[in-house]
Motif scaffolding. Structure first.
Motif, PDB file in Angstrom:
ATOM      1  N   SER A  84      65.204 -26.674  38.091  1.00  0.00           N
ATOM      2  CA  SER A  84      65.769 -27.999  37.792  1.00  0.00           C
ATOM      3  C   SER A  84      66.859 -28.349  38.800  1.00  0.00           C
ATOM      4  CB  SER A  84      66.332 -28.034  36.371  1.00  0.00           C
ATOM      5  OG  SER A  84      67.393 -27.104  36.205  1.00  0.00           O
ATOM      6  N   GLU A  96      65.943 -30.607  33.843  1.00  0.00           N
ATOM      7  CA  GLU A  96      66.737 -29.658  33.064  1.00  0.00           C
ATOM      8  C   GLU A  96      66.190 -29.561  31.634  1.00  0.00           C
ATOM      9  OE1 GLU A  96      69.748 -26.899  31.949  1.00  0.00           O
ATOM     10  OE2 GLU A  96      68.651 -27.409  33.786  1.00  0.00           O
ATOM     11  N   THR A  97      65.753 -30.692  31.063  1.00  0.00           N
ATOM     12  CA  THR A  97      65.069 -30.649  29.769  1.00  0.00           C
ATOM     13  C   THR A  97      63.853 -29.748  29.848  1.00  0.00           C
ATOM     14  OG1 THR A  97      65.816 -32.874  29.155  1.00  0.00           O
ATOM     15  CG2 THR A  97      63.844 -32.043  28.048  1.00  0.00           C
ATOM     16  N   SER A  98      63.107 -29.877  30.947  1.00  0.00           N
ATOM     17  CA  SER A  98      61.906 -29.053  31.110  1.00  0.00           C
ATOM     18  C   SER A  98      62.253 -27.571  31.206  1.00  0.00           C
ATOM     19  CB  SER A  98      61.140 -29.499  32.356  1.00  0.00           C
ATOM     20  OG  SER A  98      59.792 -29.100  32.299  1.00  0.00           O
ATOM     21  N   LEU A  99      63.298 -27.244  31.992  1.00  0.00           N
ATOM     22  CA  LEU A  99      63.656 -25.833  32.145  1.00  0.00           C
ATOM     23  C   LEU A  99      64.120 -25.242  30.815  1.00  0.00           C
ATOM     24  CD1 LEU A  99      63.812 -23.509  34.100  1.00  0.00           C
ATOM     25  CD2 LEU A  99      66.096 -24.259  34.770  1.00  0.00           C
ATOM     26  N   LYS A 100      64.842 -26.011  30.030  1.00  0.00           N
ATOM     27  CA  LYS A 100      65.263 -25.520  28.720  1.00  0.00           C
ATOM     28  C   LYS A 100      64.061 -25.295  27.807  1.00  0.00           C
ATOM     29  CE  LYS A 100      69.922 -27.496  28.738  1.00  0.00           C
ATOM     30  NZ  LYS A 100      70.820 -28.549  28.188  1.00  0.00           N
ATOM     31  N   TRP A 102      61.071 -24.489  28.912  1.00  0.00           N
ATOM     32  CA  TRP A 102      60.449 -23.263  29.430  1.00  0.00           C
ATOM     33  C   TRP A 102      61.136 -22.031  28.842  1.00  0.00           C
ATOM     34  CZ3 TRP A 102      55.892 -23.360  31.326  1.00  0.00           C
ATOM     35  CH2 TRP A 102      55.459 -24.325  32.240  1.00  0.00           C
ATOM     36  N   GLU A 103      62.452 -22.086  28.724  1.00  0.00           N
ATOM     37  CA  GLU A 103      63.195 -20.919  28.249  1.00  0.00           C
ATOM     38  C   GLU A 103      62.851 -20.554  26.810  1.00  0.00           C
ATOM     39  OE1 GLU A 103      67.231 -21.194  31.017  1.00  0.00           O
ATOM     40  OE2 GLU A 103      67.066 -22.472  29.243  1.00  0.00           O
ATOM     41  N   GLY A 104      62.403 -21.512  26.020  1.00  0.00           N
ATOM     42  CA  GLY A 104      62.033 -21.215  24.636  1.00  0.00           C
ATOM     43  C   GLY A 104      60.558 -21.347  24.349  1.00  0.00           C
ATOM     44  N   GLN A 117      62.664 -15.753  34.863  1.00  0.00           N
ATOM     45  CA  GLN A 117      63.785 -16.476  35.464  1.00  0.00           C
ATOM     46  C   GLN A 117      64.456 -15.593  36.516  1.00  0.00           C
ATOM     47  OE1 GLN A 117      65.199 -17.829  31.343  1.00  0.00           O
ATOM     48  NE2 GLN A 117      65.786 -19.554  32.645  1.00  0.00           N
ATOM     49  N   VAL A 145      74.017 -28.097  34.836  1.00  0.00           N
ATOM     50  CA  VAL A 145      72.963 -27.235  35.383  1.00  0.00           C
ATOM     51  C   VAL A 145      73.603 -26.192  36.294  1.00  0.00           C
ATOM     52  CG1 VAL A 145      70.813 -27.184  36.700  1.00  0.00           C
ATOM     53  CG2 VAL A 145      71.387 -29.195  35.310  1.00  0.00           C
ATOM     54  N   ARG A 179      68.627 -19.631  37.012  1.00  0.00           N
ATOM     55  CA  ARG A 179      67.741 -19.820  35.863  1.00  0.00           C
ATOM     56  C   ARG A 179      66.337 -20.241  36.270  1.00  0.00           C
ATOM     57  NH1 ARG A 179      69.692 -24.270  33.749  1.00  0.00           N
ATOM     58  NH2 ARG A 179      68.334 -24.204  31.919  1.00  0.00           N
TER      59      ARG A 179
END
Length: 420
Positions: A84, A96-100, A102-104, A117, A145, A179
């Motif tokens: 992001s 950044e919404t997308s990366l968050k 991905w994290e969950g 990551q 970010v 990340r």
């Protein structure tokens, strides 16, 4: 230990029986006469849209139409990078919404997508480029970010094998997003497909859309397919490089072009690169897969194409970029290459919006950013279809921005094709 033994014995039994006892991850549905929503395109974005329509908005009478097989398009033809590290306000909140997400994602789907990551490092080679990366890093941090601007010593601690003293492109530092990293692309498609199917979505493969039916008032009310007519209250297009062709079925001309983007993988080697590295003086990016192969790519081919293959000049250009920062890879053999069809917008940023045709919604123009956008694209497109208004994270991705001049020109983050 007992669990490991059981797992090994189970795998052996399945292998010896030809995997006859394994069940498909998702239902192989047949089309019904009509649905609340029809999503055209069974790639990552279409699958994610169907999943979030069902999970977040309770819309489960949904058909996902794929002309081939799930995972056969761009979602299985990319270099698996997620990040992001964008600059402009229109892009940072979305990615950044997308990366968050991905994290969950693995917990949400209950599926191992191999989210790693491991970090994304963008190298810089001049003082001016350092200043540009400092600006980008500051913009990222203002949005919450993570970003670290490293000097040459900082980069050397992470990747000492780089060619720092290259006469043409000395490495002076890099912008690191810790990340960022990679995700297994096939597993993403399978995980979303299984989760959407479990929520009631009909996933219909080998179903090519050949027409879009409009009623006397001009509203899109059905799609004509190779498996017959399918009615829909709403139709969403998420067909990547074929966006122009499918939109033309409804009489629309889109401000995008289709180009092929090649990617490559080398023979397997011992661990060499921990994270993702990009070349700052050319378009080259590389990571190492779990099998040991170096996975890398670069620029799109310069001509319009709907073919999933490229030509030699781009192969040479990409390999030259790799040699500029990692001369040691010159002895590696290329194992294979492939191509994905990119729908390139005029400003290098995507479109998630209603179309001028009532009832028809568009998800297109992803340029180089398609895979990393997958979960947020699905969530934002589902929000648009379900509620009729853009998701806050995707509010800048309107179709009319090219007419109004509100473009999102990310420079090196997207493509600048010559559109006519």
């Amino acid at each position: 230990m007992a669990a490991m033994k059981f797992s090994a014995l189970s795998l052996l039994r399945h292998a010896l029986t030809g995997n006859r006892e394994w069940t498909p991850h998702w239902r192989d549905a047949s089309p019904k006469p009509t649905y609340d929503v029809v999503i055209v395109g069974g790639g990552g974005h279409g699958l994610a849209t169907a999943y979030y329509l069902a999970r977040e908005f309770g819309i489960r009478n949904v058909a996902l139409l794929e002309k081939g097989w799930i995972g056969g398009g761009n979602v299985g033809r990319n270099t698996t990078i997620v990040r992001s590290n964008y600059l402009l306000p229109g892009n940072i909140p979305f990615y950044e919404t997308s990366l968050k997400l991905w994290e969950g994602l693995e917990q949400a789907l209950n599926f191992n997508a191999m989210v790693s990551q491991r970090g994304v490092l963008n190298l810089y080679h001049s003082d001016a480029q350092r200043d540009a990366y400092a600006r980008r890093g500051n913009a990222m941090r203002l949005e919450g970010v993570d970003a670290d601007l490293l000097d040459a010593d900082g980069v050397a601690k992470l990747v000492p094998q780089l060619d720092f003293d290259n006469a043409r492109f000395p490495i002076k530092g890099g912008l690191l997003q810790r990340r960022g990293g990679t995700v297994r692309h096939d597993a993403v498609a399978w995980g979303f497909a299984r989760a959407a199917s479990d929520l009631g979505v009909d996933i219909i493969q080998n179903c090519e859309v050949t027409g879009i039916e409009r009623d006397p008032a001009g509203r899109a009310v059905a799609v004509e397919t190779s498996r017959g007519r399918i009615g829909a209250a709403k139709i969403g297009l998420a067909v990547a490089g074929n966006s122009s062709r499918v939109a033309a079925l409804a009489g629309l001309r889109l401000p995008i072009e289709s180009h092929v983007l090649q990617a490559f993988v080398s023979e397997g080697v011992k661990p060499l690169i921990d994270g993702v590295i990009t070349f700052g003086a050319g378009h080259f990016y590389v990571s190492q897969s779990d099998k040991g192969g170096l996975v890398f790519g670069g620029d799109i081919d310069g001509y319009n194409s709907y073919a999933q293959r490229g030509n030699l000049p781009v192969v040479e250009d990409v390999c030259e970029g790799g040699m500029a920062i990692l001369p040691m890879i010159g002895r590696l053999r290329l194992l294979r290459s492939w191509g994905g069809i990119m729908d390139m917008s005029m400003d290098g940023s995507p479109i998630i919006d209603r179309t001028p045709v009532d009832g028809l919604y568009l998800n297109a123009g992803w340029c180089y950013g398609g895979f990393k956008a997958t979960p947020a694209s699905g969530l934002c497109f589902a929000h648009l279809i379900a509620r009729g208004v853009p998701h806050p994270a995707a509010s800048a991705y309107c179709l009319d921005r090219f007419a109004t001049g509100a473009i999102i020109d990310e420079k090196g983050q997207g493509a600048q094709p010559n559109l006519h």
